[in-house]
Scaffold this active site. Structure first.
Site, PDB file in Angstrom:
ATOM      1  N   HIS A  74       0.818  -1.208   0.000  1.00  0.00           N
ATOM      2  CA  HIS A  74       0.000   0.000   0.000  1.00  0.00           C
ATOM      3  C   HIS A  74       0.854   1.262   0.000  1.00  0.00           C
ATOM      4  CE1 HIS A  74      -2.023  -3.083   2.636  1.00  0.00           C
ATOM      5  NE2 HIS A  74      -2.918  -2.950   1.676  1.00  0.00           N
ATOM      6  N   HIS A  76       1.178   4.722   1.748  1.00  0.00           N
ATOM      7  CA  HIS A  76       0.787   5.290   3.040  1.00  0.00           C
ATOM      8  C   HIS A  76       0.907   6.812   3.000  1.00  0.00           C
ATOM      9  CE1 HIS A  76       0.345   1.679   5.733  1.00  0.00           C
ATOM     10  NE2 HIS A  76       0.727   1.137   4.587  1.00  0.00           N
ATOM     11  N   HIS A  92      -3.193   4.202   5.279  1.00  0.00           N
ATOM     12  CA  HIS A  92      -3.200   4.115   3.818  1.00  0.00           C
ATOM     13  C   HIS A  92      -3.576   5.451   3.199  1.00  0.00           C
ATOM     14  CE1 HIS A  92      -3.957  -0.511   3.876  1.00  0.00           C
ATOM     15  NE2 HIS A  92      -2.861  -0.151   4.512  1.00  0.00           N
ATOM     16  N   HIS A 100     -11.188   0.658   3.092  1.00  0.00           N
ATOM     17  CA  HIS A 100     -10.146  -0.173   2.519  1.00  0.00           C
ATOM     18  C   HIS A 100     -10.701  -1.323   1.683  1.00  0.00           C
ATOM     19  CE1 HIS A 100      -6.431  -2.367   2.027  1.00  0.00           C
ATOM     20  NE2 HIS A 100      -7.095  -3.452   2.365  1.00  0.00           N
ATOM     21  N   HIS A 109      -9.312   2.482  -0.948  1.00  0.00           N
ATOM     22  CA  HIS A 109      -8.428   3.636  -0.803  1.00  0.00           C
ATOM     23  C   HIS A 109      -7.686   3.800  -2.129  1.00  0.00           C
ATOM     24  CE1 HIS A 109      -7.891   2.356   3.687  1.00  0.00           C
ATOM     25  NE2 HIS A 109      -8.942   3.137   3.563  1.00  0.00           N
ATOM     26  N   ASP A 112      -4.513   1.513  -2.194  1.00  0.00           N
ATOM     27  CA  ASP A 112      -4.636   0.059  -2.077  1.00  0.00           C
ATOM     28  C   ASP A 112      -4.156  -0.629  -3.353  1.00  0.00           C
ATOM     29  OD1 ASP A 112      -5.798   0.404   0.403  1.00  0.00           O
ATOM     30  OD2 ASP A 112      -7.838  -0.015  -0.258  1.00  0.00           O
ATOM     31  N   HIS A 149       3.642  -5.286   3.703  1.00  0.00           N
ATOM     32  CA  HIS A 149       3.214  -5.870   4.977  1.00  0.00           C
ATOM     33  C   HIS A 149       3.583  -7.349   5.066  1.00  0.00           C
ATOM     34  CE1 HIS A 149       0.740  -2.420   6.345  1.00  0.00           C
ATOM     35  NE2 HIS A 149       0.674  -2.172   5.050  1.00  0.00           N
ATOM     36  N   ARG A 166       4.411  -4.238   9.349  1.00  0.00           N
ATOM     37  CA  ARG A 166       5.055  -3.567   8.216  1.00  0.00           C
ATOM     38  C   ARG A 166       6.483  -4.096   8.097  1.00  0.00           C
ATOM     39  NH1 ARG A 166       2.435   2.505   8.955  1.00  0.00           N
ATOM     40  NH2 ARG A 166       0.308   1.720   9.239  1.00  0.00           N
TER      41      ARG A 166
END
Length: 175
Positions: A74, A76, A92, A100, A109, A112, A149, A166
């Site tokens: 993603h 951020h 995000h 999401h 998002h 995403d 992630h 993360r």
């Protein structure tokens, strides 16, 4: 006659300092940004390139040295990647204030991306266009980061798709 010639020369000299800007003369708009991916220990594990295209951002991920399997990936909201957990990257990237996930009726998002699939050799790549975002928004005053992630994104659970810790983070900078 001398006066007319003299005034014409002065006018020509004055106009010589003026320029006309045409589309071909304008400075090119920033078209891409790169985020070098690093682990909390500082190991280089790849990069992410964002390129402005019609209707959105083309994201190209090139990862190496990562754990095998699917990983949530993603953009951020904040351009910070402070170890050990990269929480300084914020949530995000979501300039459209949606929920999401592509499987969420109220999503997704803008930041995403699909899961990054990493093979047994620790490498993986992904190229996708994320609709709606712009490079100018990505490179705003507080910047943006890209996070990989630990777990797969389920594409529906708000706010993060249950994608876990993360693992790697990179701050976007103009290329």
């Amino acid at each position: 006659m001398f006066r007319a010639t003299f005034l014409t020369a002065i006018a020509a000299t004055a106009l010589a300092g003026c320029t006309t800007t045409t589309a071909g003369d304008e400075a090119p708009a920033q078209r891409s940004a790169v985020a070098p991916l690093r682990t909390a220990a500082g190991a280089d594990v790849g990069s992410v390139t964002a390129t402005q295209v019609d209707g959105g951002l083309r994201i190209a991920i090139d990862a190496r040295g990562m754990p095998q399997g699917p990983h949530g990936a993603h953009i951020h909201t904040v351009g910070r990647c402070d170890a050990p957990d990269f929480t300084t990257a914020g949530g995000h990237w979501n300039p459209t204030a949606r929920q999401h996930g592509t499987s969420n009726p109220a999503g997704p998002h803008v930041g995403d991306a699909p899961n990054l699939l990493v093979g047994t050799d620790g490498s993986g790549s992904l190229s996708i266009t994320l609709p709606g975002g712009t490079l100018a928004e990505l490179l705003d005053a507080d910047g943006a980061a890209f996070v990989v992630h630990a777990a797969a994104d389920d594409y529906r659970t708000d706010p993060s798709g249950n994608s876990g810790a993360r693992l790697a983070c990179g701050v976007f900078a103009a290329a």
